[in-house]
Scaffold this motif. Structure first.
Motif, mmCIF file in Angstrom:
data_model
loop_
_atom_site.group_PDB
_atom_site.id
_atom_site.type_symbol
_atom_site.label_atom_id
_atom_site.label_comp_id
_atom_site.label_asym_id
_atom_site.label_seq_id
_atom_site.Cartn_x
_atom_site.Cartn_y
_atom_site.Cartn_z
ATOM 1 N N GLY A 213 0.810 -1.199 0.000
ATOM 2 C CA GLY A 213 0.000 0.000 0.000
ATOM 3 C C GLY A 213 0.847 1.254 0.000
ATOM 4 N N PRO A 214 0.229 2.398 -0.183
ATOM 5 C CA PRO A 214 0.977 3.663 -0.253
ATOM 6 C C PRO A 214 1.610 4.076 1.072
ATOM 7 C CG PRO A 214 -1.386 4.073 -0.243
ATOM 8 C CD PRO A 214 -1.216 2.599 -0.389
ATOM 9 N N ASP A 215 1.149 3.476 2.185
ATOM 10 C CA ASP A 215 1.674 3.848 3.494
ATOM 11 C C ASP A 215 2.770 2.906 3.973
ATOM 12 O OD1 ASP A 215 0.097 1.651 3.862
ATOM 13 O OD2 ASP A 215 -1.038 2.449 5.563
ATOM 14 N N GLY A 216 3.242 2.005 3.114
ATOM 15 C CA GLY A 216 4.330 1.116 3.493
ATOM 16 C C GLY A 216 3.908 -0.166 4.164
ATOM 17 N N SER A 217 2.617 -0.500 4.083
ATOM 18 C CA SER A 217 2.125 -1.750 4.648
ATOM 19 C C SER A 217 1.314 -2.491 3.591
ATOM 20 C CB SER A 217 1.279 -1.487 5.889
ATOM 21 O OG SER A 217 0.170 -0.663 5.571
ATOM 22 N N VAL A 218 0.987 -3.749 3.868
ATOM 23 C CA VAL A 218 0.253 -4.581 2.918
ATOM 24 C C VAL A 218 -1.229 -4.210 2.941
ATOM 25 C CG1 VAL A 218 -0.583 -6.944 2.539
ATOM 26 C CG2 VAL A 218 1.856 -6.513 2.883
ATOM 27 N N ILE A 219 -1.792 -4.024 1.773
ATOM 28 C CA ILE A 219 -3.226 -3.735 1.668
ATOM 29 C C ILE A 219 -4.026 -4.928 2.205
ATOM 30 C CG2 ILE A 219 -5.126 -3.369 0.038
ATOM 31 C CD1 ILE A 219 -3.135 -1.857 -1.745
ATOM 32 N N GLY A 220 -4.975 -4.643 3.081
ATOM 33 C CA GLY A 220 -5.804 -5.684 3.656
ATOM 34 C C GLY A 220 -5.286 -6.268 4.949
ATOM 35 N N SER A 221 -4.066 -5.862 5.344
ATOM 36 C CA SER A 221 -3.481 -6.429 6.557
ATOM 37 C C SER A 221 -4.270 -6.042 7.807
ATOM 38 C CB SER A 221 -2.017 -5.983 6.696
ATOM 39 O OG SER A 221 -1.445 -6.471 7.891
#
Length: 302
Positions: A213-221
């Motif tokens: 994701g754009p914030d440096g984490s996995v989308i849906g996590s």
């Protein structure tokens, strides 16, 4: 607006100290025999027996650690890696030293993957005086033959918790891990961390079908973490569960620690800002500085 974290019940004591910025973080070794696809540890640390405290390199053990704890005014220490259990003698030596130096109320917790524990290491750890151990396991099969070892820690008065990344598609397995640990009376809390993307794991994550994701984490996590937390609380409402976001770690934990440290070490002509950065005035005007470990960076000037 994205929430900083979601808490069902109460924070574990170690988490409360991190929230207040009063707990330092020691990377005690990069050694770990496992190769978890989601591990975010950088390649310049993973697999190497190196140490950092609050991102400050440790070249003299344990003197550099004591020096940083005093500089930060810490009331506790989190020990991470790699896997600290791989250098259990070092952990035990340090825990005993810190308890002797700062008193029994100086809170110390560490992380370990359940696949790395063995009877010899657990016996040493059980007698060390450590306060809390956070167990990592994402599949119930990983607990095979390990519950008795964890019981040794529990019987020694050490608080145990489960700490895992929020892995989409692994929700049911993680709940089954919690089920085994809770039904055997081993853990009192569960921490679920948003899955961070780093240069070390990004290719693995993409190959698993995850999307950064754009914030440096996995989308849906985070959605996966909330699903796990909700099910655990539904079935075992006495277990505290914390879903910790990457943003929370950056702002609340790291920011609070930097703020506390800079309030202690900054000069009289400097102003510590709310995010932990430091403002000073020079010939060129105002300079905003970020201090991490023993390094200093100019992040804004004008």
């Amino acid at each position: 607006m994205k929430r900083l974290n979601i808490v069902f019940g109460e924070f574990a004591r170690g988490c409360r100290q991190c929230q207040l910025g009063i707990k330092s973080v020691l990377f005690i070794t990069g050694i770990c025999p496992l190769n978890c696809f989601y591990c975010p540890v950088s390649r310049d640390r993973f697999g190497k027996d190196v140490m950092f405290i609050n991102d400050r390199p440790v070249s003299k053990f344990p003197d550099d650690i004591i020096d940083e704890l005093d500089r930060a005014g810490s009331n506790g220490l989190a020990i991470t890696g790699g896997d600290p259990i791989m250098v259990v003698d070092r952990v035990v030596e340090l825990v005993r030293l810190l308890k002797d130096t700062y008193g029994r109320d100086f809170h110390i917790h560490m992380y370990t993957h359940v696949l790395n524990i063995n009877e010899d290491a657990i016996k040493k750890l059980a007698g060390s005086g450590i306060d809390e151990v956070r167990i990592h396991a994402v599949n119930p099969a990983q607990l095979s033959g390990k519950l008795g070892l964890l019981k040794m820690l529990k019987d020694a008065g050490i608080e145990l918790g489960l700490e895992v990344p929020a892995l989409p598609r692994f929700e049911n397995d993680i709940v089954k891990v919690a089920e085994l640990l809770i039904n055997n009376g081993l853990i009192s809390f569960v921490n679920i961390n948003e899955l961070d993307v780093s240069p070390a794991n990004i290719n693995n994550l993409i190959s698993m079908g995850y999307k950064p994701g754009p914030d440096g984490s996995v989308i849906g996590s985070i959605d996966a973490g909330i699903k796990i937390a909700t099910e655990i609380r539904r079935r075992w409402p006495w277990i505290s569960v914390n879903v910790c976001t990457s943003r929370y770690k950056d702002l609340a934990q790291i920011g609070a620690r930097l703020f506390r440290i800079n309030m202690r070490v900054s000069g009289g002509d400097e102003v510590v800002l709310d995010d932990g950065t430091v403002e000073s005035r020079g010939e060129g005007g105002v300079v905003i500085k970020l201090r991490i470990g023993n390094r200093e960076y100019d992040v804004e000037s004008g």
